[in-house]
Every structure is written in C-alpha cells, then in structure tokens.
Design an enzyme around this catalytic site. Structure first.
Site, PDB file in Angstrom:
ATOM      1  N   ALA A  49       0.879  -1.073   0.108  1.00  0.00           N
ATOM      2  CA  ALA A  49      -0.275   0.082  -0.069  1.00  0.00           C
ATOM      3  C   ALA A  49       0.931   1.231  -0.061  1.00  0.00           C
ATOM      4  O   ALA A  49       1.816   1.292   0.720  1.00  0.00           O
ATOM      5  CB  ALA A  49      -0.757   0.020   1.255  1.00  0.00           C
ATOM      6  N   GLU A  50       0.565   2.183  -0.982  1.00  0.00           N
ATOM      7  CA  GLU A  50       1.572   3.429  -1.087  1.00  0.00           C
ATOM      8  C   GLU A  50       1.525   4.226   0.193  1.00  0.00           C
ATOM      9  O   GLU A  50       2.438   4.906   0.273  1.00  0.00           O
ATOM     10  CB  GLU A  50       1.400   3.863  -2.327  1.00  0.00           C
ATOM     11  CG  GLU A  50       0.038   4.648  -2.620  1.00  0.00           C
ATOM     12  CD  GLU A  50      -0.719   4.061  -3.475  1.00  0.00           C
ATOM     13  OE1 GLU A  50      -1.531   4.651  -4.341  1.00  0.00           O
ATOM     14  OE2 GLU A  50      -0.893   2.628  -3.499  1.00  0.00           O
ATOM     15  N   ASN A  51       0.798   4.081   1.012  1.00  0.00           N
ATOM     16  CA  ASN A  51       0.746   4.987   2.316  1.00  0.00           C
ATOM     17  C   ASN A  51       1.819   4.138   3.112  1.00  0.00           C
ATOM     18  O   ASN A  51       2.032   4.827   4.327  1.00  0.00           O
ATOM     19  CB  ASN A  51      -0.458   4.991   3.090  1.00  0.00           C
ATOM     20  CG  ASN A  51      -1.302   3.849   3.545  1.00  0.00           C
ATOM     21  OD1 ASN A  51      -1.045   2.783   2.816  1.00  0.00           O
ATOM     22  ND2 ASN A  51      -2.054   3.722   4.320  1.00  0.00           N
TER      23      ASN A  51
END
Length: 217
Positions: A49-51
């Site tokens: 997840a890019e967070n």
C-alpha cells in the site's frame, strides 16, 4: 446499469489468477481491492500500500479495526506475518524502482496500445491521482479491472483515450465483466469471453480493433 456484486467479484477472482506465490502486488481502489479475497491463505503474496505497508491482509472483523492501520484509500486493513511499515517515500521508492510484480488498477479508458486514463474526468472533483502514475509506469505488469462499457453503454476500450492520460503504453491485461484482453505489440488480443457473452458481443462493445485468439476460452 451498475455492476452487481457477483460481477465485481467475478472480475476480482479472475484477476487473482494472475498473482503467483511470492509476488509483491499493489491493489487500487474499487474492484481491485476485492482481489485480496481470492488469494489462497497459504500463498506468500505481499500486498503493498503506497501509504507505507507491505503485507496487508484482509479487512478486519467489524469492531476489531486498528485506527492506525489503513490502506491508501483510508480503508481499515489487517496485516499478515512478516509485514513491514515505512514512510511513503520508501513506499514510492519500491514502486519507482520497479519492484512491484503486479499493480491492479481501475480505469475510465484504455486505448488499443495500452494507454491508461484512470485519474480524472474533467469537471469532476477528484481526490488526486494518488500513486497511479508511478504504479502504471513502473510495475512489471499492469492489470486493469473495469466494466467493458460505461453506464451509457459507450466502450471504455478505445482506439485513443479522450481523457487525460495516467501513463502511456503501460497496460498489459484488461479484465472486464465481458472478457479478458491482452495488450500486445500486434494490438489487442481477445483471450477469454465470459458467460453469457459471445465473441461477437465483445467485439461490438469494444471501441478498438480486437484480434481474436485462435483459442478463446
């Protein structure tokens, strides 16, 4: 006509077949999120997840959500053994370095040479492009999950995208409610048709030219 739950699930289930043991995969918002439900539990797939999470698990049971744990869309998640946390610069470093085996995205339009338009419809309010540009450009394989046509029945697979592009020539595979189509150097190859549709139906619902594989499943 909106998509029924079963149609969305069928698309997600088909996409899951593309994911092999040991892969690192990023799932976009919408139908792609459902893909995680179809990965065998003994499979060592790491969802990114890019967070800033590698190793996201299924949605938590209601009441057991951890307020600190969510995906890039802000949806509560769980983690699997071996998961790790990092800041978003590392998350994007993983993407930009080309370390993702697959990214699975939604789309408004895909062109016959694999251009992707999925982040903005002019005049509509959007939350931003998120990681889509980097994901589409850098992942080893880009899979698009979407309706074959928009709600007015217009093709979403087109000769040339009319909407602003997310990335050029990035899409490898398109999985819709009607078909599975491969983007090749020779153009679009129809490889699977979903019940109850026919090859003819798919050709009629597609705005771009389709090559029909000798063997269509």
């Amino acid at each position: 006509m909106g998509m029924g739950v079963s149609v969305r699930e069928a698309i997600a289930k088909r996409a899951a077949q593309e994911i092999k043991d040991g892969m690192v995969v990023n799932l976009g918002i919408g139908i792609p999120t459902l893909v995680a439900n179809y990965i065998p539990s003994n499979s060592n797939v790491m969802f990114h997840a890019e967070n800033g999470v590698l190793g996201t698990g299924p949605a938590p049971i209601k009441g057991e959500e951890d307020p600190n744990l969510c995906n890039a869309g802000g949806i509560p998640i769980t983690i699997v053994p071996g998961a790790s946390y990092f800041d978003s610069t590392i998350a994007f470093g993983i993407i930009r370095r080309g370390l993702l085996d697959i990214t699975i995205l939604g789309a408004f339009e895909v062109s016959e040479n694999g251009d992707l338009a999925n982040w903005i419809v002019p005049g509509k309010i959007v939350s931003g492009m998120g990681g889509a540009v980097d994901l589409a450009q850098k992942a080893k394989k880009v899979i698009v999950l979407m309706n074959h046509t928009d709600k007015h029945g217009n093709p979403k697979i087109v000769p040339k995208c009319m909407l602003p592009l997310t990335a050029e020539q990035c899409v490898d595979l398109i999985i819709t409610d009607m078909a599975v189509i491969e983007v090749t150097d020779q153009g679009l190859q129809l490889i699977e048709v979903k019940e109850p549709y026919t090859v003819e139906d798919v050709i009629n619902a597609t705005g771009a030219a389709l090559h029909v594989a000798d063997f269509v499943k």
